[in-house]
Write an enzyme that holds these catalytic residues in place. Structure first.
Site, PDB file in Angstrom:
ATOM      1  N   GLY A 174      95.793  38.835 -15.549  1.00  0.00           N
ATOM      2  CA  GLY A 174      95.044  39.615 -15.167  1.00  0.00           C
ATOM      3  C   GLY A 174      96.269  39.061 -13.459  1.00  0.00           C
ATOM      4  O   GLY A 174      96.678  39.868 -12.372  1.00  0.00           O
ATOM      5  N   GLU A 175      96.458  37.900 -13.162  1.00  0.00           N
ATOM      6  CA  GLU A 175      96.863  38.095 -11.926  1.00  0.00           C
ATOM      7  C   GLU A 175      98.517  38.119 -11.591  1.00  0.00           C
ATOM      8  O   GLU A 175      99.171  37.717 -12.801  1.00  0.00           O
ATOM      9  CB  GLU A 175      97.433  36.028 -12.463  1.00  0.00           C
ATOM     10  CG  GLU A 175      95.865  35.501 -11.966  1.00  0.00           C
ATOM     11  CD  GLU A 175      95.516  34.159 -12.724  1.00  0.00           C
ATOM     12  OE1 GLU A 175      96.369  32.901 -12.261  1.00  0.00           O
ATOM     13  OE2 GLU A 175      94.893  33.661 -13.381  1.00  0.00           O
ATOM     14  N   SER A 176      99.107  38.010 -10.230  1.00  0.00           N
ATOM     15  CA  SER A 176     100.423  38.905 -10.600  1.00  0.00           C
ATOM     16  C   SER A 176     101.274  37.927 -11.043  1.00  0.00           C
ATOM     17  O   SER A 176     102.076  37.900 -11.399  1.00  0.00           O
ATOM     18  CB  SER A 176     100.279  39.428  -9.052  1.00  0.00           C
ATOM     19  OG  SER A 176     100.004  37.787  -8.095  1.00  0.00           O
TER      20      SER A 176
END
Length: 1467
Positions: A657-659
């Site tokens: 989920g983290e960019s």
């Protein structure tokens, strides 16, 4: 009619060797036939006013050219001089073809002309050797496919279309068909298909015929494929090429109109002349067809193809085109027409196309693999469509798809490895289970298809070897086997046809394995696989995929790796760090982790948690970044669309989920994608930006929270200037946009979502993989991997067959299950899977109904009525007999069944007998009758006679119940039949063979069988056990003894268990009974039968007989006679095999025991007689023991005195043996050994005379006196023994003197009543003393103790002289003693033993002698030594006095006293 004989080569045509008349008649026949066809066409034409009236008017107009040409042909045909094959066929076909092409003729005339051409073609007049045949064939095809006629009514139109089909089919089937060019073949197929298409609006019959013809034509074309050269020729072939522009660039198949290109084909038949027109302009070669028709030649819908006009024999271009066309018919699935008259697309067109494809594959068969273009069509386009149609709800389509795949498996499986995997996982495994939403009909068809595959002998092996053992593939074999076993399970429902179908499949697989068993080569047992060191698991390769010696170990190694990886995945999902450590421990990852190995673990291991993988790959740690790049490097994005590549990449893990993590992941992806597919992108940054853009578009389009969706223009605008500063093509972006909108990229793959769907991107990936996958391994009929496969499926299989068997109600289902059980047993035995066989036996025993405590009143009849139970029983015993070697704990269950049958009285009479027993008839005692009943005494509990019970109690209870029992009814016919069935079943079981053939069982199995018998018998209880328990214990013991006797060569294996069991019985029994009887006599029989074979075990066996000595006295008395008879037999049969003293001690103890038992003593003595008569079986080992036994028989007062006398004779006779052994020892041995032997023999002799001494004190006169004679014989007849002098001194002290003293004591102390005629005995013993002394005088005189010995003799004589028998002195003794003494003195004098040596007091022997002698008789000295001086007077005086005090009994040496006491006790 005679036919022309066709030869190869156009110029070598010859007629058949017939005479001119025959040749002429053939020619004439053909001419007449063509003439009649001309007549028929002209006749039909004349009926039409147009043709009939033109030449009747008298004007000068000539006849119509069509009629003229027919008439001209008529003139010629009878005048042709040559053979038919030398005549150009165009000459006699052209007039007919002109009629067909003419648009002036009506349907009836065209129809007749077509019939004529059909007739000429079907007569085989034209073949490949006929002159100008190629042009003629092309002319026929061109003419027929451009047939024109006026339509007058629908029926006649259909007839013409039907005739066209007939002629085209005849062209394809004629011998000359090989001369057709590729173009013409395509034209024929095209025309046929158009008629099929058109027939949708016509009658049913035409539709059927059109379709049938299309099938036949396709079959005819593809039947040539095996004969075509293996190398495809170029499609364009120089000067022989004509361009055949084929329309149909538009791939859409519009069925809205049936109009052809001239547009005049109406459906209103209002009398106007309508014409149907199939035109092909031959001169240009362009097939004029509307773009609304789908026609052959639209390759990818984009290019026109150049056909080579070479003939069909030259290559496969037409086949490629036709096959491509058939596949493309399946592509139009989405474009469904709504015209009710058109073919119903949902089912009809695909079915039709699939049927044609199936025919093509059936006939092309394995030859297809030699033609790369055909093969690639099958691998990609066809299979992709099959995957799609496989999920159709139409059972007809699904069934046809499965048939095609089965054909493809047969012919081309080596080229279709991954396609087959995809088909099974995405179609069969999805449809065959209801949980994926499949309809019952779909399930049934899928299951039928799967069962068909299972019936192919090598199918499952190949699935296992190629897919289950490949780390990149799914476990298809395992999944299919699980599916079959689960589908066969009826869960909370009655048995249905689906369950039976699945069972058939399961059993087909098992029977396939069973059939392969005999084909296994020697040494095919595989060693277990283990990895000693790290090697990259994804790099494991096989040197030779066609040689089993290479591929079998390779495949097993790969499977081992795959299993370990799965375990590693399980560990990883719980704790990633521990998971990787586990894999390092099993050498699947290196000790020092490297990025590539971890990346490959993530890429190729099924069952990993995709969230964990995503987190690992997105991590910023340097090692994780390296793993990510290696991971991306495992993908093949060659020639792949960006969205497809991205889909495949993101399917393997969950995008974090983290960019920053997303950034890292997409960077790695873009780098790899650009590296492999740089066509349209300027650099890897462009790939990265576009990938980001696609992820965003995907979220935008498919997230429900986003209300305002991105449009195509927005997407294109967002991606401006990203391609190295310039724009990407709009079409390219547009295609990406629509792809994402239609089909979401799933960034969160469902965990364990069962069997996946086949998406377009997955298909593209599959095609990429298929280029690199390992070659397909083809298995033969040998059992290379069956052990591993069976280990996987055996448990569920046995369970499934058992459940179906339990629920089934029909005989054929029972039989199927039984076949399955037997196959499982065979495989388990062959591959030494003992646990599986035990499970099977346990399972089957439950179905016999024999183990359940029966609540049924008449179990025998219930069993007879229960077919399932009977079949299960026969199967259990079949398995026990065939595969007993591999049964272990299962023996217990089998024995439980046997015991139950025994209790019901159903066993054959000789189950417990052993093979050698036929010759023996064991002595029945009344107590221990054999406890098995015979089948012939078919007792029926429900009938007139009550059931015969075993044992006394049972019979007694019957007697009690006879009075009270009401008269029973006679059995009904059904009961009789049931009883008969029961007996037949038991006969089929061959239960006795289990025990009689036990000698062939393997050691481990035999041991388990013996243990099971001991276990089944139960521990013997002290006190009373129930008659039934005892009956069981007896029966088990019988069986145990039988197998012991049958396995005499392996007695060591069984002996300890058998001995312990018998010992338990003997020691815990206090009253006589059948069990202890069976134990004792069984033991005796074992010894009797095994002694000759097992000399090394002889002592062990004989020691076991000591158990008999430990019997409770009550038991021993009850069986003493039979025990002795058995021992007697044992001795007679095996005396020569008993060598050791230990063995003989047991035997003689048993015999000695019988001396005092009235019933047994006769047999006991008989055995002793056998051993000792003439020393037949006497040996140093048993001599003393036998002498002792004989003494006990001699002393025994059981039986006549005569037997005691015979026993004494045996003792006396045994001296000869000692003498014989002595002489043998002297001859054979050295001095030292001979001396030792002499000492041993002396010891034996001494024991003999001691034994005789004891019998000399017997109360019975006859025995006593005979014992004295025997003793005398043993003391005097021993010159050959060379006994040492010292032994004689001992003998006098402990034997002779003791006996004299004891007899004296008896004579004086006991009444005449007890000991008759003691006087006679005393006389005999005196004579014995004298005789022995004198005979041994020389030896004795040399002893240092001679003086003492001589004085002992004198003192005994003195006592006997004065003894009082019945209160008065014996006159006979008083006469005898002086006489014997005188004789002794004379001999001593003669031999110089008794001489006066010196002065008075210096010679003690002389002095002492006369001191004693004078006490007996004063006159003896003067009689013997007349020349000597007289004795001193005091001695004379003392003659009348008593015996001097010094010569009382007290002067006997101490050891004499001891011996006499023991003699006293011995008597």
């Amino acid at each position: 009619m005679g036919r022309l004989k066709l030869q190869t080569g156009i110029n070598s045509i010859e007629e058949e060797p017939e005479d001119c008349d025959t040749a002429y008649s053939n020619k004439a026949t053909l001419s007449c036939m063509i003439n009649s066809e001309i007549g028929a066409v002209l006749a039909v034409m004349r009926r039409n006013v147009r043709w009939g009236g033109r030449y009747m008017s008298g004007d000068d107009q000539l006849e119509h050219s069509l009629i003229q040409s027919l008439k001209a042909l008529r003139k010629q045909i009878f005048s042709w001089p040559h053979q038919w094959h030398t005549i150009n066929p165009a000459v006699y076909l052209q007039p007919f073809l002109d009629v067909i092409r003419s648009d002036e003729t009506g349907a009836p005339i065209t129809s007749v002309a077509l019939s004529s051409v059909h007739k000429i073609l079907s007569l085989d007049v034209i073949d490949q050797n006929t002159v100008n045949v190629e042009d003629a064939m092309h002319l026929v095809v061109d003419s027929v496919t451009s047939c024109r006629f006026e339509v007058t009514d629908p029926a006649s139109e259909e007839v013409v279309l039907m005739k066209i089909l007939q002629v085209l089919l005849a062209c394809m089937k004629s011998k000359a068909s090989v001369m057709l060019s590729n173009q013409h073949v395509c034209t024929i197929v095209n025309t046929c298909f158009r008629i099929v298409h058109q027939a949708g609006s016509k009658g049913e019959l035409l539709q059927r015929i059109a379709r049938h013809t299309m099938h036949e034509i396709v079959r005819s074309i593809f039947s040539h494929l095996p004969d075509v050269d293996n190398t495809e020729r170029s499609l364009v072939n120089g000067s022989n090429t004509i361009k055949k522009e084929i329309g149909g660039l538009n791939n859409e198949y519009s069925l809205g109109s049936t109009q052809l290109e001239n547009g005049n084909m109406g459906s209103d038949y209002d009398g106007q002349p309508l014409s149907t027109n199939f035109t092909t302009n031959v001169s240009t070669g362009s097939l004029a067809t509307g773009t609304d028709e789908k026609t052959i030649g639209s390759v990818n819908g984009k290019e026109a193809v150049s056909y080579d006009l070479h003939l069909m024999t030259d290559g496969v271009p037409c086949m490629v085109e036709i096959f491509h066309f058939l596949c493309s018919l399946l592509n139009v699935f989405e474009h469904v027409g709504n015209d009710p008259r058109s073919i119903a697309f949902e089912e009809d067109v695909p079915l039709f196309a699939l049927g044609l494809i199936n025919s093509a594959i059936e006939l092309g068969g394995p030859s297809i693999r030699h033609h790369p273009r055909l093969l690639s069509l099958i691998q990609d386009e066809l299979f992709r469509n099959l995957m799609q149609f496989g999920l159709s709800t139409s059972p007809l389509i699904l069934s046809m798809v499965c048939s095609i795949v089965l054909n493809l498996y047969h012919h081309l499986r080596t080229e279709l490895k991954l396609q087959l995997e995809a088909f099974f996982s995405c179609v069969i495994l999805r449809l065959a289970q209801s949980r994926y939403g499949a309809l019952y009909q779909q399930q049934e068809v899928a299951m039928e298809a799967l069962v068909d595959f299972c019936r192919q002998k090598t199918f499952m092996v190949e699935m296992y070897a190629n897919l289950d053992c490949d780390i990149t593939c799914t476990n298809i074999f395992e999944d299919l086997a699980n599916l079959l076993s689960k589908s066969a399970f009826p869960v909370n429902c009655p048995l249905s046809s689906m369950h039976i179908l699945a069972l058939d499949g399961l059993i087909a697989v098992i029977q396939g394995m069973a059939e392969r068993i005999g084909n296994t080569s020697a040494g095919s047992e595989h060693a277990p696989v283990s990895l000693e060191e790290y090697t990259p698991f994804w790099m494991v390769k096989c040197d030779n995929y066609s040689d089993p010696n290479h591929w079998v170990p390779f495949v097993r190694r790969r499977k081992y790796i795959k299993r370990r990886l799965m375990i590693g995945a399980d560990h990883f999902n719980r704790d990633p760090k521990k998971g990787l450590e586990f894999l390092q421990g099993t050498h699947l990852l290196p000790d020092k982790l490297d990025p590539q190995s971890v990346a490959c673990f993530f890429r190729y291991t099924a069952g990993l948690d995709k969230n964990l993988v995503g987190d690992f790959l997105g991590n910023h740690d340097e090692f994780c970044v390296q793993v990510l790049h290696e991971f991306a490097g495992t993908f093949d994005f060659q020639d792949m669309n960006l969205d497809t590549a991205l889909r495949l990449f993101l399917e393997t893990f969950r995008l974090p989920g983290e960019s920053q993590k997303i950034q890292r992941v997409l960077e790695a992806f873009s780098e790899r994608y650009y590296e492999q597919s740089p066509q349209i992108l300027a650099n890897k940054d462009a790939a990265l930006l576009l990938s980001y853009s696609l992820i965003m578009l995907n979220t935008d389009q498919h997230n429900v929270q986003v209300k305002k969706k991105m449009t195509e223009d927005d997407f294109i605008r967002n991606n401006r200037h990203i391609n190295g500063g310039s724009d990407l093509p709009r079409e390219f972006l547009s295609e990406l946009y629509h792809s994402i909108c239609k089909n979401e990229i799933r960034t969160t793959p469902e965990q364990g979502a069962g069997f996946p769907e086949m998406t377009p991107s997955r298909w593209i990936d599959l095609m990429h993989k298929s280029k690199k996958t390992a070659p397909f391994i083809v298995s033969d009929s040998r059992a290379y991997l069956d052990h591993d496969m069976f280990a996987i499926m055996s448990g569920p299989t046995i369970a499934a067959i058992s459940v179906v068997f339990d629920h089934a109600e029909h005989e054929e289902v029972y039989q199927t299950c039984i076949d399955g059980f037997l196959a499982v047993a065979k495989i388990s035995a062959c591959h030494h899977l003992e646990d599986v066989l035990d499970d099977l036996v346990v399972s089957l025993c439950k179905f016999t109904t024999l183990l359940s405590p029966s609540s049924v009143e008449e179990p025998v009849l219930a069993f007879g009525d229960d077919m399932k139970a009977r079949m299960a029983t026969v199967t259990v015993f079949t398995i026990a007999n065939r595969y007993g070697d591999y049964i272990r704990t299962g023996w217990r269950n089998i024995l439980d069944c046997i015991l139950r049958l025994h209790k019901l009285g159903l066993l054959p009479a000789r189950v417990a007998s052993d093979a050698a027993d036929e010759l023996e008839v064991s002595a029945d005692t009344g107590h221990g009758k054999p406890l098995t009943s015979s089948l012939s005494s078919a007792h029926m509990p429900s009938m007139g006679t009550p059931r015969r019970s075993s044992g006394l109690m049972g019979r007694f209870s019957q007697l009690l119940s006879l009075d009270t029992e009401e008269p029973r009814s006679q059995p009904t016919e059904q009961q009789l039949a049931a009883h008969q069935r029961t007996l037949q079943t038991i006969q089929k079981c061959h239960i006795d063979s289990i025990f009689t053939e036990s000698k062939f069982l393997k050691a481990e199995s035999l041991l388990q069988l013996a243990r099971a018998l001991i276990w089944a018998a139960g521990r013997p209880q002290k006190g009373n056990s129930s008659p039934e328990d005892e009956d069981t214990a007896v029966f088990c013991l019988e069986l145990l003894i039988a197998i012991t006797l049958n396995n005499r060569d392996r007695i060591v294996l069984l002996w300890q268990g058998v001995y312990d069991h018998i010992s338990n019985i003997v020691q815990s029994t206090v009253l006589p009974g059948a069990l202890v009887e069976k134990a004792v006599f069984g033991l005796l029989r074992i010894c009797q039968r095994l002694l000759p074979y097992k000399e090394n075990l002889a002592d062990e066996l004989l020691r076991s007989l000591q158990l008999v000595l430990k019997l409770d006295p009550r038991v021993a008395d009850a069986f003493s006679e039979q025990i002795t008879q058995e021992v007697n037999r044992l001795v007679k049969a095996n005396a020569s095999h008993i060598r050791s003293q230990l063995g003989w001690r047991t035997i003689t103890s048993l015999l000695s025991n019988t001396a005092r038992q009235p019933e047994a003593s006769e047999a006991g003595f008989d055995a002793l007689l056998f051993i000792m008569s003439d020393g037949a079986h006497l040996s140093p080992a048993n001599y003393v023991l036998c002498v002792d036994s004989s003494r006990q028989f001699a002393e025994s007062r059981v039986g006549q005195a005569e037997r005691s006398v015979r026993a004494l004779d045996l003792m006396a006779g045994s001296v000869n043996c000692l003498a014989r052994w002595m002489s043998e020892a002297k001859e054979a041995m050295g001095e030292e050994e001979a001396l030792r032997t002499s000492q041993d023999i002396g010891e034996m002799w001494f024991r003999l005379v001691q034994g005789l001494r004891k019998v000399c004190l017997d109360q019975r006169e006859e025995v006593r006196n005979h014992a004295l004679f025997s003793l005398q014989k043993c003391l005097t007849g021993v010159d050959e023994l060379h006994l040492p002098h010292g032994l004689w001194s001992q003998c006098f002290d402990t034997v002779i003197f003791t006996m004299l003293d004891d007899l004296l004591e008896i004579a004086q102390g006991h009444s005449q009543k007890d000991y008759r005629n003691m006087e006679g005995t005393l006389i005999l013993v005196m004579k014995l003393l004298s005789k022995v002394f004198l005979q041994l005088l020389n030896d004795l005189s040399q002893l240092t103790t001679f003086c003492k010995l001589w004085l002992g003799v004198l003192s005994r004589m003195e006592k006997y002289m004065k003894v009082k028998v019945r209160g008065k002195r014996s006159e006979k003794l008083q006469e005898l003693v002086p006489e014997l003494l005188k004789n002794a003195l004379l001999v001593m004098k003669t031999r110089g033993v008794l001489v006066q040596r010196g002065a008075l007091g210096g010679d003690s022997l002389w002095e002492l002698t006369w001191l004693h002698v004078n006490n007996i008789s004063l006159s003896l000295q003067s009689e013997v030594f007349p020349d000597q001086d007289s004795e001193p007077p005091q001695h004379k005086q003392s003659q009348t006095g008593g015996v001097p005090v010094s010569h009382e009994r007290g002067s006997v040496p101490p050891n004499e006293t001891v011996a006499s006491e023991s003699a006293g006790t011995g008597g």
